[in-house]
Design a protein around this motif. Structure first.
Motif, PDB file in Angstrom:
ATOM      1  N   ALA A  75       0.816  -1.210   0.000  1.00 25.48           N
ATOM      2  CA  ALA A  75       0.000   0.000   0.000  1.00 25.48           C
ATOM      3  C   ALA A  75       0.849   1.260   0.000  1.00 25.48           C
ATOM      4  N   MET A  76       2.135   1.118   0.336  1.00 31.33           N
ATOM      5  CA  MET A  76       3.023   2.285   0.358  1.00 31.33           C
ATOM      6  C   MET A  76       3.122   2.913  -1.025  1.00 31.33           C
ATOM      7  N   TYR A  79       0.086   4.978  -1.466  1.00 30.84           N
ATOM      8  CA  TYR A  79       0.158   6.106  -0.541  1.00 30.84           C
ATOM      9  C   TYR A  79       1.063   7.206  -1.104  1.00 30.84           C
ATOM     10  N   LEU A  82       0.123   9.718  -4.243  1.00 28.23           N
ATOM     11  CA  LEU A  82      -0.691  10.927  -4.109  1.00 28.23           C
ATOM     12  C   LEU A  82       0.032  12.138  -4.671  1.00 28.23           C
ATOM     13  N   SER A 152      -7.724  13.701   7.611  1.00 27.67           N
ATOM     14  CA  SER A 152      -6.646  13.193   6.769  1.00 27.67           C
ATOM     15  C   SER A 152      -6.507  14.078   5.534  1.00 27.67           C
ATOM     16  N   HIS A 154      -4.249  13.635   3.382  1.00 30.11           N
ATOM     17  CA  HIS A 154      -3.948  12.706   2.293  1.00 30.11           C
ATOM     18  C   HIS A 154      -5.236  12.364   1.541  1.00 30.11           C
ATOM     19  N   ILE A 189      -5.763   5.391  -3.016  1.00 32.69           N
ATOM     20  CA  ILE A 189      -5.045   6.246  -2.070  1.00 32.69           C
ATOM     21  C   ILE A 189      -5.765   6.289  -0.731  1.00 32.69           C
ATOM     22  N   SER A 192      -5.090   3.173   1.057  1.00 30.03           N
ATOM     23  CA  SER A 192      -3.708   3.091   1.525  1.00 30.03           C
ATOM     24  C   SER A 192      -3.499   3.810   2.850  1.00 30.03           C
ATOM     25  N   THR A 193      -4.286   4.847   3.126  1.00 29.39           N
ATOM     26  CA  THR A 193      -4.122   5.552   4.398  1.00 29.39           C
ATOM     27  C   THR A 193      -4.476   4.657   5.580  1.00 29.39           C
ATOM     28  N   THR A 196      -1.690   1.482   5.579  1.00 28.49           N
ATOM     29  CA  THR A 196      -0.365   1.849   6.093  1.00 28.49           C
ATOM     30  C   THR A 196      -0.431   2.248   7.566  1.00 28.49           C
ATOM     31  N   GLN A 198      -1.538   4.972   8.714  1.00 28.79           N
ATOM     32  CA  GLN A 198      -1.279   6.394   8.893  1.00 28.79           C
ATOM     33  C   GLN A 198      -2.524   7.140   9.363  1.00 28.79           C
ATOM     34  N   HIS A 199      -3.677   6.537   9.110  1.00 33.09           N
ATOM     35  CA  HIS A 199      -4.939   7.154   9.515  1.00 33.09           C
ATOM     36  C   HIS A 199      -5.926   6.073   9.914  1.00 33.09           C
TER      37      HIS A 199
END
Length: 229
Positions: A75-76, A79, A82, A152, A154, A189, A192-193, A196, A198-199
């Motif tokens: 998923a990076m 991510y 973006l 987020s 992102h 995207i 992916s948040t 990963t 990140q969210h």
């Protein structure tokens, strides 16, 4: 029989892909430099706010969906994509007015997000994950420590980009599959948040809401800018 001359509108019409190429070639130096400076400036402010919160960040709660979405090293790639995706609306701007509209809406959304981060610091939970097993995510976790969680940005930038690209693709009468690619890219995207870590889902929903409001306001202000080409 005398042939009928072509109308001026038909003489000006070009295939959608050529129209997009003409847009990319327009003001390309300004677009390239402006996009690079804009992203660099955003990162500077983003990380400064993250590392200098005025109060203890609030840990965002998890939902069942957060537990359901698994961690993914792959998923990076989505991510990180973006930062290429968000450059497309500026690259495809038809003229200075449309380029300004893209930059303005992105700047307003970033500013709103940064203000929220400052007055309401948030962070994602500490996940029980051994990041050594996810080498592609290790660098991300070392640089972006999970702060500035809600909303987020992102997700917000991905959604705003999808809206802008949709307008541009419609203006050149691009085929439906181009719209589908853009939407799927954006959804990737968003996914992916979460993958990963990140969210969390609440951050994602906040980012979607922010992008929706900015997109609506941008449309209301710039109806003439986004007219059909």
């Amino acid at each position: 029989m005398t042939s009928r001359p072509a109308s001026p509108s038909s003489l000006r019409s070009v295939p959608w892909y050529m129209a997009l190429g003409q847009r990319i070639a327009t003001l390309w130096v300004v677009k390239m430099i402006g996009t690079a400076l804009g992203i660099t400036g955003f990162f500077f402010l983003y990380f400064w706010v993250m590392h200098n919160p005025p109060s203890e960040p609030t840990v965002m709660p998890l939902t069942p969906l957060d537990h359901w979405v698994g961690v993914s090293d792959d998923a990076m790639l989505l991510y990180g994509s973006l930062w290429f995706y968000i450059s497309l609306p500026s690259a495809l701007a038809r003229d200075k007015a449309e380029l300004w509209a893209c930059a303005r809406d992105a700047a307003i959304m970033a500013a709103v997000g940064l203000v929220v981060f400052w007055f309401f610091p948030t962070t994602v939970p500490v996940f029980p994950v051994d990041w050594a097993n996810y080498p592609a995510l290790q660098f991300l976790k070392a640089t972006d420590v999970g702060g500035n969680a809600f909303p987020s940005l992102h997700v917000a930038f991905a959604v705003l980009t999808t809206v802008m690209l949709g307008r541009q693709l419609r203006s050149v009468k691009a085929p439906d599959w181009t719209h589908a690619v853009s939407v799927l890219w954006s959804l990737g995207i968003v996914y992916s948040t979460l993958a990963t870590r990140q969210h969390v889902l609440i951050d994602v929903l906040g980012g979607m809401l922010l992008a929706g409001v900015v997109s609506w306001a941008g449309t209301a202000r710039s109806g003439l800018v986004w007219r059909e080409a």
